[in-house]
Design an enzyme around this catalytic site. Structure first.
Site, PDB file in Angstrom:
ATOM      1  N   LEU A 254       0.622  -1.210   0.047  1.00 10.78           N
ATOM      2  CA  LEU A 254       0.026   0.026   0.014  1.00 10.78           C
ATOM      3  C   LEU A 254       0.933   1.130   0.016  1.00 10.78           C
ATOM      4  O   LEU A 254       0.489   2.206   0.568  1.00 10.78           O
ATOM      5  CB  LEU A 254      -0.788   0.006   1.112  1.00 10.78           C
ATOM      6  N   ALA A 256       2.092   4.110  -1.855  1.00 10.43           N
ATOM      7  CA  ALA A 256       1.638   4.897  -3.204  1.00 10.43           C
ATOM      8  C   ALA A 256       3.049   5.681  -3.553  1.00 10.43           C
ATOM      9  O   ALA A 256       3.886   5.950  -2.674  1.00 10.43           O
ATOM     10  CB  ALA A 256       0.644   6.030  -2.618  1.00 10.43           C
ATOM     11  N   CYS A 264       7.584  -9.246 -13.595  1.00 10.09           N
ATOM     12  CA  CYS A 264       6.591 -10.103 -13.303  1.00 10.09           C
ATOM     13  C   CYS A 264       5.277  -9.253 -13.249  1.00 10.09           C
ATOM     14  O   CYS A 264       4.016  -9.728 -14.208  1.00 10.09           O
ATOM     15  CB  CYS A 264       6.727 -10.708 -12.150  1.00 10.09           C
TER      16      CYS A 264
HETATM   17  C1  UDX Z   1       6.739  -9.948  -7.835  1.00  2.50           C
HETATM   18  C2  UDX Z   1       6.133 -10.619  -6.714  1.00  2.50           C
HETATM   19  O1  UDX Z   1       5.982  -9.925  -5.367  1.00  2.50           O
HETATM   20  C3  UDX Z   1       6.518 -12.065  -6.395  1.00  2.50           C
HETATM   21  O2  UDX Z   1       5.796 -12.864  -5.766  1.00  2.50           O
HETATM   22  C4  UDX Z   1       6.723 -12.893  -7.681  1.00  2.50           C
HETATM   23  O3  UDX Z   1       7.355 -13.897  -7.663  1.00  2.50           O
HETATM   24  C5  UDX Z   1       7.600 -12.137  -8.962  1.00  2.50           C
HETATM   25  O4  UDX Z   1       6.710 -10.586  -9.042  1.00  2.50           O
HETATM   26  P1  UDX Z   1       9.033  -8.467  -7.711  1.00  2.50           P
HETATM   27  O5  UDX Z   1       8.620  -8.208  -9.414  1.00  2.50           O
HETATM   28  O6  UDX Z   1      10.471  -8.889  -7.445  1.00  2.50           O
HETATM   29  O7  UDX Z   1       8.024  -9.449  -7.067  1.00  2.50           O
HETATM   30  O8  UDX Z   1       8.661  -7.155  -7.065  1.00  2.50           O
HETATM   31  P2  UDX Z   1       7.619  -6.724  -6.094  1.00  2.50           P
HETATM   32  O9  UDX Z   1       8.515  -6.620  -4.757  1.00  2.50           O
HETATM   33  O10 UDX Z   1       6.547  -7.546  -5.844  1.00  2.50           O
HETATM   34  O11 UDX Z   1       7.359  -5.428  -6.370  1.00  2.50           O
HETATM   35  C6  UDX Z   1       6.958  -5.275  -7.765  1.00  2.50           C
HETATM   36  C7  UDX Z   1       6.596  -3.612  -7.979  1.00  2.50           C
HETATM   37  O12 UDX Z   1       5.777  -2.892  -7.194  1.00  2.50           O
HETATM   38  C8  UDX Z   1       7.901  -2.878  -7.727  1.00  2.50           C
HETATM   39  O13 UDX Z   1       7.937  -2.133  -8.882  1.00  2.50           O
HETATM   40  C9  UDX Z   1       7.563  -1.929  -6.441  1.00  2.50           C
HETATM   41  O14 UDX Z   1       8.308  -0.718  -6.636  1.00  2.50           O
HETATM   42  C10 UDX Z   1       6.199  -1.794  -6.729  1.00  2.50           C
HETATM   43  N1  UDX Z   1       5.275  -1.572  -5.363  1.00  2.50           N
HETATM   44  C11 UDX Z   1       5.526  -2.682  -4.267  1.00  2.50           C
HETATM   45  C12 UDX Z   1       4.792  -0.317  -5.015  1.00  2.50           C
HETATM   46  O15 UDX Z   1       4.721   0.405  -6.041  1.00  2.50           O
HETATM   47  N2  UDX Z   1       4.079  -0.244  -4.005  1.00  2.50           N
HETATM   48  C13 UDX Z   1       4.169  -1.035  -2.892  1.00  2.50           C
HETATM   49  O16 UDX Z   1       3.748  -0.810  -2.112  1.00  2.50           O
HETATM   50  C14 UDX Z   1       4.892  -2.304  -3.149  1.00  2.50           C
END
Ligand code: UDX
Length: 456
Positions: A254, A256, A264
């Protein structure tokens, strides 16, 4: 057990090294000889905390090796993990499953004794059942060549921890024998209490994409709230904290800001929409399209904010970009929101200098038109605006007073809502963020805690 890992990208290389750590004899195979050569020397082909040590330990133990053909893999292993990529098809939302199919077609004719092929790649639901039929049809072992699906949920930056101490293991199987093999493979993790869920192939395939689609939905939800907060003069960081105290919602994912990227979430979200259309449930999944639209709009929002702060145009404006990786603790720039903003700002006429502690080389390859520099001061020299786009820990440690002496104008856009804004403001900076903007006392409690950031 003797196992092979076919495809030694992010997922495969980590999985191979972790399986050796669990005590298995592991052979990693890949169609790219240079990748195999690096891994065989103990050099991780990407940045991942702890990976170099794990690789070195596995190789030194004699249980981990890399190289060879699919025929050699078939000779070596009783279990074969499929870890090849399923990128987004160009010009389509769907996933490209060609590599997975090619491995099955290349491996199966060499399977002469009972073998379990375990898919880990993220594929559209229904793919595994189709591949299982191909496998049995092509393998000399016939029905003794079985397919199971065992999705991975590892996060970049936490890949080893997520593999060796996962929060669940999903075994998509069609027989008790395949189930028993998976349980034996993961025995040390199961005895440590990791939940194991046995299911069918389709549910296992869906487990991965639906988890990622849900996480993406959470992020876009809070980003939509951020826009609402901006419009209403409310504060999305505090709002997320309040929502997070509700156990049913939870604080994680959460945060922002600039939104999600990486190899992925974006592609899995789109592939799920595409598969839903194929299966006739497009209407039920339409909201996921909006999740994607909200996410992409974050980038335009930051470019617009930068342009406004520059007086209405970015032409000839000096912009310092802090961060190129799609998130901290990785050198991955695939679908990176940070690099997308840097590129857009450059296209609008700005002179752009990009800094990233780990992703500079990959960023240079992906966006060669931008200037890539190796230290924060160099990036910020004579800058009219500093854009904070990836929340690396080291950016939180910047001394805003010292950096102020380097820039032309002390203007910061914190697109990750992660810097200590009060310190920057106290040092004379104009600070703008997304959904948590107005200067004032409430910023004293900001930014969200280091703990929350670690968790994302
Ligand atoms: C993700 C899944 O978490 C994982 O379980 C799956 O196997 C592969 O895809 P990953 O791609 O390594 O993993 O990144 P993750 O940590 O999930 O973050 C994804 C994106 O969301 C990032 O760009 C991050 O900056 C963004 N994010 C994450 C937000 O913008 N806000 C958040 O609160 C959390």
């Amino acid at each position: 057990m003797n196992i092979t890992v076919i495809g030694t990208g992010y997922l495969g290389a980590v999985h191979a090294a972790c399986m050796a750590k669990l005590g298995h004899e592991v052979l990693g195979v890949d169609s790219q000889p240079e990748r195999i050569a690096r891994l065989a020397k103990g050099e991780p082909p990407f940045f991942e905390p702890g990976m170099a040590e794990l690789l070195a330990g596995g190789i030194a133990s004699g249980r981990l090796s890399f190289g060879g053909s699919l025929a050699e893999a078939a000779d070596f292993g009783d279990v074969h993990f499929l870890c090849v990529g399923t990128p987004q098809l160009p010009g389509s939302l769907a996933a490209d499953t060609r590599h997975v199919e090619a491995v099955i077609e290349g491996l199966a004719p060499h399977l002469r004794r009972p073998a379990l092929v375990v898919g880990k790649s993220t594929v559209p639901v229904g793919t595994a059942a189709r591949l299982a039929r191909v496998l049995v049809g092509l393998a000399p072992a016939g029905a003794d060549a079985e397919l199971a699906w065992n999705p991975e949920f590892l996060r970049e930056g936490f890949a080893i921890q997520d593999t060796l101490a996962p929060d669940r293991i999903v075994g998509g199987v069609t027989s008790a024998r395949a189930d028993a093999t998976l349980r034996e493979l993961y025995a040390p993790l199961l005895s440590a209490g990791t939940p194991y869920i046995r299911t069918d192939l389709g549910t296992a395939e869906l487990a991965k994409v639906s988890a990622n689609a849900f996480l993406a939905t959470k992020i876009s939800f809070i980003n939509a709230m951020a826009d609402l907060c901006d419009a209403a003069g409310a504060d999305v960081v505090t709002l997320a904290e309040i929502l997070g105290h509700d156990d049913r919602i939870g604080r994680r994912f959460l945060s922002a800001g600039l939104g999600f990227g990486g190899g992925c979430l974006p592609k899995d979200l789109r592939a799920l929409v595409a598969r839903g259309e194929e299966l006739g449930v497009a209407d039920s999944l339409r909201f996921l399209h909006e999740v994607d639209v909200i996410n992409t709009a974050r980038r335009a929002r930051v470019v617009e904010l930068a342009s406004t702060l520059a007086g209405g145009s970015l032409d000839s404006v000096h912009v310092a970009v802090l961060g190129a990786a799609f998130k901290p603790k990785t050198d991955d720039v695939r679908e990176s929101p940070a690099l997308a903003v840097a590129t857009a700002v450059h296209a609008a006429g700005a002179r752009v200098r990009v800094h990233d502690p780990q992703a500079a080389d990959n960023a240079k390859k992906a966006a060669p038109a931008l200037e890539h520099v190796h230290d924060v001061e160099k990036a910020c020299e004579d800058a009219d605006i500093v854009l904070h786009l990836t929340e690396w820990l080291e950016y939180r440690q910047i001394d805003p007073m010292a950096l102020r002496a380097v820039v032309r104008r002390p203007v910061l856009v914190d697109a990750r809502n992660a810097l200590p804004h009060e310190r920057w403001r106290a040092a004379g900076w104009t600070v703008r963020c997304l959904g948590t903007d107005s200067p004032g006392p409430r910023h004293q409690a900001m930014p969200r805690s280091a703990q929350a950031q670690e968790e994302t």
